[in-house]
Scaffold this active site. Structure first.
Site, PDB file in Angstrom:
ATOM      1  N   ASP A  31       0.856  -1.186   0.000  1.00 37.08           N
ATOM      2  CA  ASP A  31       0.000   0.000   0.000  1.00 37.08           C
ATOM      3  C   ASP A  31       0.893   1.237   0.000  1.00 37.08           C
ATOM      4  OD1 ASP A  31      -2.004   2.021   0.864  1.00 37.08           O
ATOM      5  OD2 ASP A  31      -3.267   0.258   1.198  1.00 37.08           O
ATOM      6  N   ARG A  35      -4.743   6.760   0.579  1.00 42.01           N
ATOM      7  CA  ARG A  35      -6.071   7.083   1.121  1.00 42.01           C
ATOM      8  C   ARG A  35      -5.938   7.966   2.360  1.00 42.01           C
ATOM      9  NH1 ARG A  35      -9.564   9.022   1.975  1.00 42.01           N
ATOM     10  NH2 ARG A  35     -11.731   8.461   2.338  1.00 42.01           N
ATOM     11  N   ASP A  74       4.382   2.142  -4.047  1.00 42.95           N
ATOM     12  CA  ASP A  74       3.408   2.836  -4.898  1.00 42.95           C
ATOM     13  C   ASP A  74       3.358   2.120  -6.254  1.00 42.95           C
ATOM     14  OD1 ASP A  74       2.038   4.527  -6.584  1.00 42.95           O
ATOM     15  OD2 ASP A  74       2.942   6.354  -5.770  1.00 42.95           O
ATOM     16  N   ARG A 101     -10.997   5.180  -5.311  1.00 42.97           N
ATOM     17  CA  ARG A 101     -12.300   4.549  -5.503  1.00 42.97           C
ATOM     18  C   ARG A 101     -13.532   5.468  -5.405  1.00 42.97           C
ATOM     19  NH1 ARG A 101     -15.895   5.377  -1.662  1.00 42.97           N
ATOM     20  NH2 ARG A 101     -15.157   5.160   0.488  1.00 42.97           N
ATOM     21  N   THR A 145     -16.226  -2.817 -10.288  1.00 42.32           N
ATOM     22  CA  THR A 145     -17.439  -2.145  -9.822  1.00 42.32           C
ATOM     23  C   THR A 145     -18.640  -2.455 -10.708  1.00 42.32           C
ATOM     24  OG1 THR A 145     -18.440   0.017  -9.406  1.00 42.32           O
ATOM     25  CG2 THR A 145     -16.747  -0.050 -11.078  1.00 42.32           C
ATOM     26  N   SER A 187     -18.674   8.087 -14.187  1.00 42.88           N
ATOM     27  CA  SER A 187     -17.715   9.043 -13.606  1.00 42.88           C
ATOM     28  C   SER A 187     -16.330   8.650 -14.118  1.00 42.88           C
ATOM     29  CB  SER A 187     -17.722   8.965 -12.077  1.00 42.88           C
ATOM     30  OG  SER A 187     -17.107   7.761 -11.650  1.00 42.88           O
ATOM     31  N   TYR A 189     -13.849   7.926 -12.284  1.00 43.64           N
ATOM     32  CA  TYR A 189     -13.477   6.731 -11.506  1.00 43.64           C
ATOM     33  C   TYR A 189     -14.046   5.458 -12.142  1.00 43.64           C
ATOM     34  CZ  TYR A 189     -14.635   2.924  -8.469  1.00 43.64           C
ATOM     35  OH  TYR A 189     -14.847   1.662  -8.008  1.00 43.64           O
ATOM     36  N   HIS A 190     -15.344   5.448 -12.420  1.00 41.53           N
ATOM     37  CA  HIS A 190     -15.944   4.241 -13.004  1.00 41.53           C
ATOM     38  C   HIS A 190     -15.335   3.962 -14.392  1.00 41.53           C
ATOM     39  CE1 HIS A 190     -19.200   5.051  -9.965  1.00 41.53           C
ATOM     40  NE2 HIS A 190     -19.189   3.748  -9.899  1.00 41.53           N
ATOM     41  N   LYS A 193     -12.270   1.823 -14.160  1.00 39.45           N
ATOM     42  CA  LYS A 193     -12.549   0.393 -13.947  1.00 39.45           C
ATOM     43  C   LYS A 193     -13.008  -0.257 -15.259  1.00 39.45           C
ATOM     44  CE  LYS A 193     -12.072   0.226  -9.315  1.00 39.45           C
ATOM     45  NZ  LYS A 193     -11.646  -0.771  -8.351  1.00 39.45           N
ATOM     46  N   ASN A 248     -24.099   4.467   4.185  1.00 44.24           N
ATOM     47  CA  ASN A 248     -23.333   4.834   5.377  1.00 44.24           C
ATOM     48  C   ASN A 248     -23.509   6.314   5.697  1.00 44.24           C
ATOM     49  OD1 ASN A 248     -22.514   2.255   5.802  1.00 44.24           O
ATOM     50  ND2 ASN A 248     -20.333   2.600   5.410  1.00 44.24           N
ATOM     51  N   THR A 261     -29.468  13.291   2.923  1.00 45.76           N
ATOM     52  CA  THR A 261     -29.133  14.026   1.692  1.00 45.76           C
ATOM     53  C   THR A 261     -29.455  13.206   0.435  1.00 45.76           C
ATOM     54  OG1 THR A 261     -26.889  13.162   1.854  1.00 45.76           O
ATOM     55  CG2 THR A 261     -27.263  15.347   2.813  1.00 45.76           C
ATOM     56  N   VAL A 262     -30.730  13.183   0.066  1.00 47.53           N
ATOM     57  CA  VAL A 262     -31.138  12.459  -1.142  1.00 47.53           C
ATOM     58  C   VAL A 262     -30.874  13.356  -2.355  1.00 47.53           C
ATOM     59  CG1 VAL A 262     -33.133  11.520  -2.378  1.00 47.53           C
ATOM     60  CG2 VAL A 262     -32.871  11.115   0.087  1.00 47.53           C
TER      61      VAL A 262
HETATM   62  N1  USQ Z   1     -26.389   9.652  -3.325  1.00 47.86           N
HETATM   63  C1  USQ Z   1     -27.374  10.387  -2.694  1.00 47.86           C
HETATM   64  N2  USQ Z   1     -27.041  11.054  -1.566  1.00 47.86           N
HETATM   65  C2  USQ Z   1     -25.785  11.004  -1.013  1.00 47.86           C
HETATM   66  C3  USQ Z   1     -24.792  10.243  -1.659  1.00 47.86           C
HETATM   67  C4  USQ Z   1     -25.123   9.577  -2.819  1.00 47.86           C
HETATM   68  O1  USQ Z   1     -28.518  10.439  -3.135  1.00 47.86           O
HETATM   69  O2  USQ Z   1     -25.573  11.649   0.027  1.00 47.86           O
HETATM   70  C5  USQ Z   1     -26.716   8.899  -4.555  1.00 47.86           C
HETATM   71  C6  USQ Z   1     -25.802   9.219  -5.718  1.00 47.86           C
HETATM   72  O3  USQ Z   1     -26.243  10.350  -6.445  1.00 47.86           O
HETATM   73  C7  USQ Z   1     -25.850   7.913  -6.508  1.00 47.86           C
HETATM   74  C8  USQ Z   1     -26.044   6.854  -5.445  1.00 47.86           C
HETATM   75  O4  USQ Z   1     -26.515   7.538  -4.289  1.00 47.86           O
HETATM   76  O5  USQ Z   1     -26.958   7.903  -7.348  1.00 47.86           O
HETATM   77  C9  USQ Z   1     -24.811   6.068  -5.088  1.00 47.86           C
HETATM   78  O6  USQ Z   1     -23.771   6.934  -4.682  1.00 47.86           O
HETATM   79  P1  USQ Z   1     -22.535   6.380  -3.798  1.00 47.86           P
HETATM   80  O7  USQ Z   1     -21.642   7.528  -3.490  1.00 47.86           O
HETATM   81  O8  USQ Z   1     -23.063   5.591  -2.660  1.00 47.86           O
HETATM   82  O9  USQ Z   1     -21.854   5.321  -4.781  1.00 47.86           O
HETATM   83  P2  USQ Z   1     -20.897   5.486  -6.063  1.00 47.86           P
HETATM   84  O10 USQ Z   1     -20.498   6.874  -6.304  1.00 47.86           O
HETATM   85  O11 USQ Z   1     -21.543   4.763  -7.189  1.00 47.86           O
HETATM   86  O12 USQ Z   1     -19.570   4.708  -5.661  1.00 47.86           O
HETATM   87  C10 USQ Z   1     -19.513   3.705  -4.650  1.00 47.86           C
HETATM   88  C11 USQ Z   1     -18.051   3.474  -4.266  1.00 47.86           C
HETATM   89  C12 USQ Z   1     -17.292   2.922  -5.465  1.00 47.86           C
HETATM   90  C13 USQ Z   1     -17.976   1.667  -5.979  1.00 47.86           C
HETATM   91  C14 USQ Z   1     -19.438   1.940  -6.304  1.00 47.86           C
HETATM   92  C15 USQ Z   1     -20.207   0.683  -6.635  1.00 47.86           C
HETATM   93  O13 USQ Z   1     -17.459   4.677  -3.820  1.00 47.86           O
HETATM   94  O14 USQ Z   1     -15.961   2.647  -5.098  1.00 47.86           O
HETATM   95  O15 USQ Z   1     -17.332   1.195  -7.143  1.00 47.86           O
HETATM   96  O16 USQ Z   1     -20.081   2.494  -5.126  1.00 47.86           O
HETATM   97  S1  USQ Z   1     -21.503   0.982  -7.796  1.00 47.86           S
HETATM   98  O17 USQ Z   1     -22.266   2.142  -7.373  1.00 47.86           O
HETATM   99  O18 USQ Z   1     -22.335  -0.200  -7.820  1.00 47.86           O
HETATM  100  O19 USQ Z   1     -20.867   1.252  -9.059  1.00 47.86           O
END
Ligand code: USQ
Length: 397
Positions: A31, A35, A74, A101, A145, A187, A189-190, A193, A248, A261-262
């Site tokens: 590592d 982070r 690294d 991530r 992901t 994004s 980030y995505h 991946k 979380n 925060t929706v």
């Molecule tokens: N969202 C809200 N309110 C918040 C935070 C997020 O409504 O306070 C919404 C976002 O707009 C989004 C959804 O919840 O539509 C998910 O957001 P997220 O931050 O929980 O998840 P995401 O950005 O997709 O990323 C997280 C991890 C990432 C992993 C991914 C799996 O940070 O590392 O790859 O989840 S997935 O979403 O299945 O691609």
């Protein structure tokens, strides 16, 4: 097995280290501690008090009798050291978590986009090139992901990585073809991946590397059986607008009376998995390696799908928290359906932790316990996907 865990100090990496060490494997954490540096850059800290990696390893030895080996390296910028390490240690398996991530962090500024691409794509490619050059044959398990698939659902279930399609050739005959499910990342980030997937496909085909790619959903929860064994083994828990994931975040918001925060209507449907299941899945995937010459094995590592507004309502019912519908800082579909196949892990014996079983204990044991460590000013999500969105989000009261 001798297992190298790249990114073993992170949110999924650390509990995986402990889980596999307890299972009797020899664990090497590699590592660069990036982070922890990003926490410093953003001026935030984990909700849970986290010790240094060296201290975590010392405590695990005391608690379990098992030694963990930590190597500060690294991946993205120290290719020769990585190659030398692989030649010296010859791991049987390599678990690759060593990527930036967070989607919002990757969209913060152009600098963050560049960092995320440089770090993630180079880390993955350096690893693959070094494994070939070292002449070793480890099973490489990568944490990918669900987000590579995108959310433009046509009402069909998302398969585990591959799609069977039919195309008509020039002779007018219909031919079957298996392709990687088309990516549609939401994004930078995505996107990294998605690029990783092509790197894996190439190295499996060209060099016979044995690779498993885990397309993981959004992780929730904090504790696993091993992190519970000592308070200094506790996992990190991010709640800030960049690194905190949705469920979380809602849990800690409820604990401090902060309206949930929706983003937008909360019509986004996403895939979820508890951290305990995440580490179990990694162990299951390890034991089910593809053979050299086979295609990359892809699992969908998720257990439930939920709509964001349903999660908010569930937590509001449990805790009495208010719900706020905020302008969405992201460019994403306001509403989507999501059906995901996860048959492979279920067939390997996964028995998932459900939201209903786990939610309340997370609220009480973690969110409420450490609520005093929360900086309320770091809760809002401010990283916007485009300049237009930034001006709208910032001007909205
Ligand atoms: N969202 C809200 N309110 C918040 C935070 C997020 O409504 O306070 C919404 C976002 O707009 C989004 C959804 O919840 O539509 C998910 O957001 P997220 O931050 O929980 O998840 P995401 O950005 O997709 O990323 C997280 C991890 C990432 C992993 C991914 C799996 O940070 O590392 O790859 O989840 S997935 O979403 O299945 O691609």
């Amino acid at each position: 097995m001798k297992i190298a865990i790249l990114g073993g100090d992170g949110f999924v990496g650390w509990p995986t280290v402990l889980h596999l060490s307890q299972a009797g494997h020899e664990i090497h954490i590699i590592d660069n501690l990036s982070r922890r540096w990003i926490d410093t850059e953003l001026g935030v800290q984990s909700l849970t008090p986290m010790d240094s990696i060296q201290e975590r390893c010392r405590i695990w030895k005391e608690v379990s009798g098992e030694k963990l080996h930590f190597h500060l390296l690294d991946l993205a910028n120290e290719y020769e050291r990585l190659k030398g390490w692989l030649i010296d240690h010859k791991p049987d398996a390599i678990i690759h978590f060593a990527e930036q991530r967070a989607a919002p962090y990757s969209m913060k500024t152009d600098r963050h986009k560049v960092y995320t691409v440089n770090n993630n794509v180079n880390a993955t490619h350096n690893l693959l090139a070094a494994v070939v050059e070292a002449g070793i044959d480890p099973h490489i398990v990568h944490l990918g992901t669900m987000g590579v698939y995108g959310y433009s659902s046509v009402g069909a279930a998302i398969p585990e990585g591959y799609l069977d399609v039919e195309i008509e050739n020039l002779a007018g005959e219909t031919k079957g073809l298996e392709i990687l499910y088309p990516t549609r990342p939401g994004s930078v980030y995505h996107m990294t991946k998605s690029l990783d997937q092509i790197l894996f496909q190439f190295y499996a085909q060209n060099d016979g590397l044995r690779i498993t790619d885990l397309h993981q959903g959004i992780v929730w929860g904090t504790h696993t059986d091993q992190t519970r064994r000592h308070e200094q083994l506790i996992n990190r828990f991010d709640y800030d607008g960049d690194y905190g994931t949705v469920l979380n975040r809602f849990l800690i918001q409820a604990a401090i009376n902060y309206p949930l925060t929706v983003h937008g209507t909360g019509g986004q449907t996403r895939a979820f998995i508890h951290i305990q299941d995440s580490v179990r899945c990694i162990e299951l995937a390890l034991s089910d390696a593809p053979k050299s010459g086979e295609r990359v094995k892809i699992f969908n590592q998720m257990t439930e799908t939920h709509r964001v507004r349903d999660l908010a309502q569930m937590i509001s019912r449990l805790t009495g928290a208010d719900i706020a519908n905020l302008p969405n800082p992201r460019k994403e579909a306001a509403e989507n359906d999501l059906i995901v196949k996860n048959d492979q892990f279920l067939a390997l014996g996964l028995n998932p932790v459900t939201l209903e079983q786990g939610l309340l204990s997370e609220v009480v044991d973690v969110a409420k316990k450490y609520a005093h460590r929360i900086d309320r000013s770091r809760v809002p999500a401010v990283s916007a996907w485009t300049r237009d969105i930034a001006s709208r989000v910032n001007h909205d009261p």
